[in-house]
Design a protein around this motif. Sequence first.
Motif, PDB file in Angstrom:
ATOM      1  N   GLY A 265      -7.741  10.345 -10.599  1.00 35.94           N
ATOM      2  CA  GLY A 265      -6.670  11.252 -11.308  1.00 35.94           C
ATOM      3  C   GLY A 265      -5.085  10.311 -11.516  1.00 35.94           C
ATOM      4  O   GLY A 265      -4.798  10.454 -12.596  1.00 35.94           O
ATOM      5  N   THR A 266      -4.826   9.722 -10.441  1.00 41.02           N
ATOM      6  CA  THR A 266      -3.719   9.154 -10.538  1.00 41.02           C
ATOM      7  C   THR A 266      -3.880   7.835 -11.634  1.00 41.02           C
ATOM      8  O   THR A 266      -2.806   7.634 -12.608  1.00 41.02           O
ATOM      9  N   THR A 267      -4.853   7.128 -11.783  1.00 38.31           N
ATOM     10  CA  THR A 267      -4.869   6.015 -12.682  1.00 38.31           C
ATOM     11  C   THR A 267      -5.007   6.625 -14.188  1.00 38.31           C
ATOM     12  O   THR A 267      -4.585   6.141 -15.024  1.00 38.31           O
ATOM     13  N   VAL A 268      -5.911   7.312 -14.228  1.00 35.40           N
ATOM     14  CA  VAL A 268      -5.899   8.193 -15.605  1.00 35.40           C
ATOM     15  C   VAL A 268      -4.662   8.722 -16.047  1.00 35.40           C
ATOM     16  O   VAL A 268      -4.335   8.701 -17.302  1.00 35.40           O
TER      17      VAL A 268
ATOM     18  N   CYS B  54      -9.402  -7.184  -8.831  1.00 33.56           N
ATOM     19  CA  CYS B  54     -10.391  -8.179  -7.686  1.00 33.56           C
ATOM     20  C   CYS B  54      -9.335  -8.639  -6.601  1.00 33.56           C
ATOM     21  O   CYS B  54      -9.786  -8.460  -5.581  1.00 33.56           O
ATOM     22  N   ALA B  55      -8.093  -8.954  -7.075  1.00 32.01           N
ATOM     23  CA  ALA B  55      -7.227  -9.799  -5.848  1.00 32.01           C
ATOM     24  C   ALA B  55      -6.714  -8.640  -4.882  1.00 32.01           C
ATOM     25  O   ALA B  55      -6.823  -8.947  -3.959  1.00 32.01           O
ATOM     26  N   LEU B  56      -6.407  -7.213  -5.364  1.00 31.74           N
ATOM     27  CA  LEU B  56      -6.057  -6.180  -4.654  1.00 31.74           C
ATOM     28  C   LEU B  56      -7.496  -5.767  -3.668  1.00 31.74           C
ATOM     29  O   LEU B  56      -7.159  -5.517  -2.605  1.00 31.74           O
ATOM     30  N   HIS B  57      -8.521  -5.745  -4.166  1.00 31.99           N
ATOM     31  CA  HIS B  57      -9.663  -5.395  -3.562  1.00 31.99           C
ATOM     32  C   HIS B  57      -9.876  -6.479  -2.241  1.00 31.99           C
ATOM     33  O   HIS B  57     -10.151  -5.905  -0.966  1.00 31.99           O
ATOM     34  N   VAL B  58      -9.860  -7.631  -2.473  1.00 32.06           N
ATOM     35  CA  VAL B  58     -10.069  -8.810  -1.470  1.00 32.06           C
ATOM     36  C   VAL B  58      -8.790  -8.693  -0.423  1.00 32.06           C
ATOM     37  O   VAL B  58      -9.167  -9.121   0.952  1.00 32.06           O
TER      38      VAL B  58
ATOM     39  N   ARG C 211     -14.067   2.526   0.279  1.00 30.92           N
ATOM     40  CA  ARG C 211     -13.984   1.326   0.122  1.00 30.92           C
ATOM     41  C   ARG C 211     -13.221   0.832  -1.363  1.00 30.92           C
ATOM     42  O   ARG C 211     -13.988   0.051  -2.088  1.00 30.92           O
ATOM     43  N   ASN C 212     -12.051   1.570  -1.719  1.00 31.72           N
ATOM     44  CA  ASN C 212     -11.784   1.349  -3.022  1.00 31.72           C
ATOM     45  C   ASN C 212     -10.270   1.217  -2.943  1.00 31.72           C
ATOM     46  O   ASN C 212      -9.333   1.762  -2.064  1.00 31.72           O
ATOM     47  N   VAL C 213      -9.769   0.572  -4.098  1.00 35.76           N
ATOM     48  CA  VAL C 213      -8.474   0.525  -4.218  1.00 35.76           C
ATOM     49  C   VAL C 213      -7.909   0.515  -5.754  1.00 35.76           C
ATOM     50  O   VAL C 213      -8.673   0.061  -6.241  1.00 35.76           O
ATOM     51  N   TYR C 214      -6.876   1.059  -5.973  1.00 40.69           N
ATOM     52  CA  TYR C 214      -6.498   0.872  -7.171  1.00 40.69           C
ATOM     53  C   TYR C 214      -4.628   1.363  -7.538  1.00 40.69           C
ATOM     54  O   TYR C 214      -4.279   1.789  -6.387  1.00 40.69           O
ATOM     55  N   LEU C 215      -4.414   0.848  -8.532  1.00 40.51           N
ATOM     56  CA  LEU C 215      -2.790   0.782  -8.893  1.00 40.51           C
ATOM     57  C   LEU C 215      -2.454   2.118  -9.052  1.00 40.51           C
ATOM     58  O   LEU C 215      -3.375   3.024  -9.399  1.00 40.51           O
ATOM     59  N   ASN C 216      -1.229   2.448  -8.496  1.00 39.65           N
ATOM     60  CA  ASN C 216      -0.397   3.618  -9.039  1.00 39.65           C
ATOM     61  C   ASN C 216       0.485   3.199 -10.117  1.00 39.65           C
ATOM     62  O   ASN C 216       0.625   1.924 -10.752  1.00 39.65           O
ATOM     63  N   GLU C 217       1.157   4.212 -10.538  1.00 41.40           N
ATOM     64  CA  GLU C 217       2.299   3.844 -11.901  1.00 41.40           C
ATOM     65  C   GLU C 217       3.232   2.889 -11.271  1.00 41.40           C
ATOM     66  O   GLU C 217       3.459   1.896 -12.116  1.00 41.40           O
ATOM     67  N   ALA C 218       3.852   2.972 -10.141  1.00 36.54           N
ATOM     68  CA  ALA C 218       4.895   2.008  -9.591  1.00 36.54           C
ATOM     69  C   ALA C 218       4.243   0.453  -9.595  1.00 36.54           C
ATOM     70  O   ALA C 218       4.911  -0.541  -9.845  1.00 36.54           O
ATOM     71  N   GLY C 219       2.988   0.606  -9.076  1.00 41.94           N
ATOM     72  CA  GLY C 219       2.226  -0.634  -8.865  1.00 41.94           C
ATOM     73  C   GLY C 219       1.934  -1.367 -10.230  1.00 41.94           C
ATOM     74  O   GLY C 219       2.173  -2.470 -10.418  1.00 41.94           O
TER      75      GLY C 219
ATOM     76  N   GLN D 120       0.840  -1.216  -0.107  1.00 38.05           N
ATOM     77  CA  GLN D 120       0.069   0.013  -0.012  1.00 38.05           C
ATOM     78  C   GLN D 120       0.654   1.348  -0.035  1.00 38.05           C
ATOM     79  O   GLN D 120       1.874   1.254   0.296  1.00 38.05           O
ATOM     80  N   VAL D 121       0.430   2.450  -0.669  1.00 43.14           N
ATOM     81  CA  VAL D 121       1.033   3.870  -0.766  1.00 43.14           C
ATOM     82  C   VAL D 121       2.168   3.611  -1.837  1.00 43.14           C
ATOM     83  O   VAL D 121       2.204   3.916  -2.824  1.00 43.14           O
ATOM     84  N   GLU D 122       3.067   2.397  -1.651  1.00 46.13           N
ATOM     85  CA  GLU D 122       4.273   2.383  -2.653  1.00 46.13           C
ATOM     86  C   GLU D 122       3.721   1.753  -4.161  1.00 46.13           C
ATOM     87  O   GLU D 122       4.185   2.313  -5.189  1.00 46.13           O
ATOM     88  N   HIS D 123       2.725   0.913  -4.097  1.00 50.34           N
ATOM     89  CA  HIS D 123       2.197   0.437  -5.488  1.00 50.34           C
ATOM     90  C   HIS D 123       0.536   0.751  -5.703  1.00 50.34           C
ATOM     91  O   HIS D 123       0.412   0.420  -6.813  1.00 50.34           O
ATOM     92  N   TYR D 124      -0.133   1.031  -4.608  1.00 52.96           N
ATOM     93  CA  TYR D 124      -1.347   1.046  -4.896  1.00 52.96           C
ATOM     94  C   TYR D 124      -1.942   2.131  -3.714  1.00 52.96           C
ATOM     95  O   TYR D 124      -1.414   2.180  -2.549  1.00 52.96           O
ATOM     96  N   ASP D 125      -2.981   2.843  -4.069  1.00 55.59           N
ATOM     97  CA  ASP D 125      -3.733   3.767  -3.046  1.00 55.59           C
ATOM     98  C   ASP D 125      -4.896   3.083  -2.639  1.00 55.59           C
ATOM     99  O   ASP D 125      -5.711   2.456  -3.326  1.00 55.59           O
ATOM    100  N   PHE D 126      -5.292   3.284  -1.269  1.00 54.51           N
ATOM    101  CA  PHE D 126      -6.290   2.723  -0.655  1.00 54.51           C
ATOM    102  C   PHE D 126      -7.316   3.908  -0.260  1.00 54.51           C
ATOM    103  O   PHE D 126      -6.910   4.545   0.703  1.00 54.51           O
ATOM    104  N   ASP D 127      -8.683   3.835  -0.695  1.00 54.64           N
ATOM    105  CA  ASP D 127      -9.372   4.847  -0.379  1.00 54.64           C
ATOM    106  C   ASP D 127     -10.455   4.132   0.852  1.00 54.64           C
ATOM    107  O   ASP D 127     -11.374   3.308   0.424  1.00 54.64           O
ATOM    108  N   GLU D 128     -10.093   4.367   2.202  1.00 56.71           N
ATOM    109  CA  GLU D 128     -11.090   3.691   3.059  1.00 56.71           C
ATOM    110  C   GLU D 128     -12.544   4.067   3.069  1.00 56.71           C
ATOM    111  O   GLU D 128     -13.323   3.284   3.043  1.00 56.71           O
ATOM    112  N   PHE D 129     -12.713   5.365   2.548  1.00 59.15           N
ATOM    113  CA  PHE D 129     -14.048   6.057   2.741  1.00 59.15           C
ATOM    114  C   PHE D 129     -14.878   5.125   1.844  1.00 59.15           C
ATOM    115  O   PHE D 129     -15.969   5.057   1.894  1.00 59.15           O
TER     116      PHE D 129
END
Length: 758
Positions: free
Chosen positions: A737-740, A294-298, A259-267, A248-257
């Motif tokens: 924004g990061t993903t786009v 899906c794997a990141l989400h779970v 309940r979402n997770v998404y890859l960043n560039e390094a990820g 987390q943070v290094e490879h993906y961002d986690f929005d707890e509010f």
Amino acid sequence: MNIAVKLMQKFKDRDNQNKLKVYQDKAELIRKRNLEAWDDQQLQGESLRLQKEAKSGTPLDELLVDAYALVYEAAKRKLGLEPYDVQIMAAIALHERFLIEQHTGEGKTLSAVMPAYLNALTGEGVHVLTFNDYLANRDAEWMGPIYRFLGLTVNSVQAGMSLSEKREAYAANITYVTAKEAGFDYLRDTIALNEADTVHRPFHYVIVDEADSLLLDEARVPLVISGESGGSKSDGILFAEVARQLQQVEHYDFDEFQRNVYLNEAGAVKAESLLGCGNLYDSHNSHLLTSLNCALHVESILKKDIDYIVRDGKIELIEEYTGRVAENRYLPDGLQAALAAKEGLQWKAGGKILGTITLQHFISLYPRICGMTATAYASAMEFEDIYVLQVVQIPPNRPNIRIDHPHRIYTHKEAKLKALVQEISSVHRAGRPILIGTSSVEESDMLAEALAVADVPCHVLNAKNDVKEAEIIAKAGEIGAVTVSTNMAGRGVDIRLGGGNPMQAEVVAKLGGLYVIGTHVNESMRIDDQLRGRSGRQGDPGDSLFFVSLEDELMLRFGINKTIRAPRQGEALEEPVLRSKISHIQRVIMGQNFDIHQELNCYSDMVEDQRRILYEERLGILKNEKSMSPAEQRVRLFYIDEFWADHLAYVSYLRESIHLESLASRNPIDEFHAQIIHAYEQIPAKINSESANMLVRLGGSNDPAKWEKFGLKSPASTRTYIINDQYIQNKRSSWTGTTVFAYWFRTISRPIFKLSKF
């Protein structure tokens, strides 16, 4: 704004009081009818007269007083129960199609009998939708003697019944059934190729028990009927291993509010290296990106013993609002496979979806809807907006004398746990029964261990031992009982002081009654109120108290811990503003959930409208309302089902990918509507074309054996299940924004810098 809200509240309270005055006057009129002197034959003759009147078109409102007086007397004779005035008032409101808020222990089951009887007089059938199979069977058996004495039939539907048993149950004047089973039976009817294989009659009047749960909490849950399951999915193990290697943070961002997770560039770079797939954002790798998400989400969001348990080698999801195991419920296919892979288990892919309907849309098929629950007023706006149902608060038979104490708030979890154990130990020493509501299986087990260290024996009730629920709850009001439970104990249960023993009940009442403790506040005030409502039934004494820590998930999510500068301390914080902030947070979340609900309805409402149009045509064919040969009927029904299933698959695909439209600055909902309208408009031509071709191949044969030979038959087997749609609802926001930026940067930079991999 506050003045406007207060004025509106005052107006609603006055309106409620005016309704109650009318109901009170009518209840007295019903009592004055006094049929005590009538013998059984006279009562049964009167019931027969009312049936004839109703079937001849006399408005039911004109028959209400006579009908309710009959039920009142029948309840006394057959069950030894004499309905209270407030139960009669509730029964009148139910007939008038209101949603009644009736306190726990006030006898909602008996209140429902009067309107059920009255509305069944027409012969059109009444459904009472219950929370589970046990309650459906119990209430039908318990109230059955009243209906049968008055010449009406009553039955209950249970999962696993045969087709003929279900037809018989739904043919009864009054049918008790769970909302989910009734919905599944409706879906089975929608793919039946013979009318004899259907079980439902046309819908008429429904009473929804535990209405806030079924009409709001569970309303968005899609019921699904599909063909046979596919083979096992094993590639999820690979993605589970990749997800574990991303940080987390290094490879993906986690929005707890969200309940979402998404890859960043390094990820993305790391994932491409691990998968050896080249550009993860290339169109031919979209399936890899979906599986990895899906794997990141779970891995990041779904927690064992909070969101699900593993029992007997199977994943079992936990219902968020009740803490019970969600029977026959799965995540959408990709997420369920990823969750199984996370736990090292196999998952059988679902078969082709043949039909689906949400509970909200299913219940809205009834022309006349009413409901009852102990907690409705807090969500009155939602009931009115979604179902055009107004809430009427029914006063208790005896005044509620339970004391609801202000929340006790601590700076950190350790202090809260220590205070909890001290409070429970102190109250337990006096012998007073205690019910503790926890947030999860994990927390209930942890608290039980802490109580064991403090020499406080307790019963634990959570999704792991849900089969013992009735047994544990039956003893929860006994002297010295300590029950640690998830939200399971907050709904559909009635805790009697002394466990029902009158002598024990007297002792427990002198000790102060049942003491309810919450270890956290829920997102919804309704859920907190349900827990409080276990205590103080029918004028019993009782207390409720909630313990809160600034490190609780809800407090962290809204940053309350940052606004309060208090140093870590063992004592409770004495700041009234904190309690008002917690109430404010709960109101904000309820508003947000309402907005999400409305937005999600924008996706599902149009699909449901399309389904109803197509099903109307299908039903006309099934009931021989159109001039067709048997072969034409079979062929057309088959292709209606075939192309509707294809349409559902397309809708599902569209829902998964519609967030990409935001990249082109288009409104996803508008784009979704435009695309499914276009797809739907092509269905009639496809049905006509394929039906004509098949009829030529059949040579117009009406031989069922030949139909079977050409594959014109129902699926060999089907399965019904529920999808947890709550994990789909935020997928539109997956492209941040990061993903786009990552998407466009990688797409543009590769040809410029001639990079195949970073």
